[in-house]
Design a protein around this motif. Structure first.
Motif, PDB file in Angstrom:
ATOM      1  N   TRP A  39     -40.406 -48.288 -10.436  1.00 33.76           N
ATOM      2  CA  TRP A  39     -40.238 -47.072  -9.644  1.00 33.76           C
ATOM      3  C   TRP A  39     -39.705 -45.923 -10.481  1.00 33.76           C
ATOM      4  CZ3 TRP A  39     -43.388 -47.851  -6.061  1.00 33.76           C
ATOM      5  CH2 TRP A  39     -43.567 -49.126  -5.555  1.00 33.76           C
ATOM      6  N   LYS A  40     -38.900 -46.218 -11.470  1.00 38.52           N
ATOM      7  CA  LYS A  40     -38.426 -45.172 -12.382  1.00 38.52           C
ATOM      8  C   LYS A  40     -39.593 -44.607 -13.190  1.00 38.52           C
ATOM      9  CE  LYS A  40     -34.413 -44.802 -15.245  1.00 38.52           C
ATOM     10  NZ  LYS A  40     -33.484 -45.494 -16.144  1.00 38.52           N
ATOM     11  N   GLU A  41     -40.464 -45.482 -13.685  1.00 36.71           N
ATOM     12  CA  GLU A  41     -41.638 -45.054 -14.455  1.00 36.71           C
ATOM     13  C   GLU A  41     -42.617 -44.272 -13.580  1.00 36.71           C
ATOM     14  OE1 GLU A  41     -42.390 -45.259 -17.708  1.00 36.71           O
ATOM     15  OE2 GLU A  41     -40.458 -46.168 -18.153  1.00 36.71           O
ATOM     16  N   ILE A  42     -42.812 -44.720 -12.357  1.00 38.30           N
ATOM     17  CA  ILE A  42     -43.713 -44.010 -11.443  1.00 38.30           C
ATOM     18  C   ILE A  42     -43.158 -42.624 -11.143  1.00 38.30           C
ATOM     19  CG2 ILE A  42     -44.623 -43.988  -9.083  1.00 38.30           C
ATOM     20  CD1 ILE A  42     -44.870 -47.078  -9.362  1.00 38.30           C
ATOM     21  N   LYS A  43     -41.856 -42.540 -10.911  1.00 38.64           N
ATOM     22  CA  LYS A  43     -41.223 -41.244 -10.647  1.00 38.64           C
ATOM     23  C   LYS A  43     -41.403 -40.305 -11.832  1.00 38.64           C
ATOM     24  CE  LYS A  43     -36.965 -39.009  -9.300  1.00 38.64           C
ATOM     25  NZ  LYS A  43     -35.526 -39.110  -9.140  1.00 38.64           N
ATOM     26  N   ALA A  44     -41.402 -40.857 -13.057  1.00 41.99           N
ATOM     27  CA  ALA A  44     -41.579 -40.051 -14.268  1.00 41.99           C
ATOM     28  C   ALA A  44     -43.043 -39.694 -14.514  1.00 41.99           C
ATOM     29  CB  ALA A  44     -41.000 -40.795 -15.468  1.00 41.99           C
ATOM     30  N   GLY A  45     -43.953 -40.185 -13.672  1.00 41.34           N
ATOM     31  CA  GLY A  45     -45.356 -39.838 -13.806  1.00 41.34           C
ATOM     32  C   GLY A  45     -46.188 -40.795 -14.635  1.00 41.34           C
ATOM     33  N   ASN A  46     -45.699 -42.015 -14.853  1.00 40.87           N
ATOM     34  CA  ASN A  46     -46.435 -43.000 -15.643  1.00 40.87           C
ATOM     35  C   ASN A  46     -47.574 -43.571 -14.790  1.00 40.87           C
ATOM     36  OD1 ASN A  46     -47.314 -45.376 -16.972  1.00 40.87           O
ATOM     37  ND2 ASN A  46     -45.356 -45.542 -18.039  1.00 40.87           N
ATOM     38  N   VAL A  47     -48.786 -43.093 -15.045  1.00 38.03           N
ATOM     39  CA  VAL A  47     -49.950 -43.488 -14.255  1.00 38.03           C
ATOM     40  C   VAL A  47     -50.299 -44.958 -14.474  1.00 38.03           C
ATOM     41  CG1 VAL A  47     -52.403 -43.021 -13.829  1.00 38.03           C
ATOM     42  CG2 VAL A  47     -50.824 -41.129 -14.218  1.00 38.03           C
ATOM     43  N   ALA A  48     -50.128 -45.451 -15.694  1.00 38.81           N
ATOM     44  CA  ALA A  48     -50.439 -46.861 -15.978  1.00 38.81           C
ATOM     45  C   ALA A  48     -49.563 -47.781 -15.138  1.00 38.81           C
ATOM     46  CB  ALA A  48     -50.258 -47.165 -17.466  1.00 38.81           C
TER      47      ALA A  48
END
Length: 135
Positions: A39-48
């Motif tokens: 969820w931290k990566e998704i919030k940062a915009g990590n599409v992968a």
């Protein structure tokens, strides 16, 4: 007249509640299994990461779809759903094992969208194979 627990609306609400609860638990387990914070990566915009996580969510929901369709009780539905989830996690580790030239988690965390997309497709594809075998 049918009983309260045999009412289609009550059955639907019960199945829905069980699947949502299981989905939360299973996603927490996937969070432990992966080396990055989904969820931290998704919030940062990590599409992968979003693709890989979306594939896991779809895969789990699809397994439960088959389980609900082919079972009469919530207990059986949960049992098959848990079994299907375990097979999905095994598939995740097999994917990691079959790519010795790079680490899946590292590539997804680095926003390698090709690896994220393949991870999504593997989760979705395996969910159909697992679901087709639920009785």
């Amino acid at each position: 007249m049918t009983g309260f627990w045999e009412n289609i609306y009550v059955e639907t609400a019960a199945s829905y509640s069980v699947v949502v609860l299981c989905l939360i638990v299973f996603m927490a387990i996937f969070e432990i299994v992966t080396s990055y914070n989904n969820w931290k990566e998704i919030k940062a915009g990590n599409v992968a990461v979003a693709m890989a996580t979306g594939g896991k969510i779809f895969g789990i929901a699809n397994i439960f779809r088959y389980s609900i369709e082919h079972n009469d009780t919530l207990f059986q539905t949960m049992g098959w759903g848990i079994y299907g989830f375990i097979l999905l996690v095994i598939g995740y580790f097999i994917f990691e094992f079959l790519t010795p030239s790079f680490k899946i988690d590292e590539e997804i965390a680095a926003d390698n969208r090709a690896v994220g997309f393949i991870s999504l497709i593997i989760s979705v594809g395996l969910s159909y194979v697992i679901g087709a075998n639920i009785m």
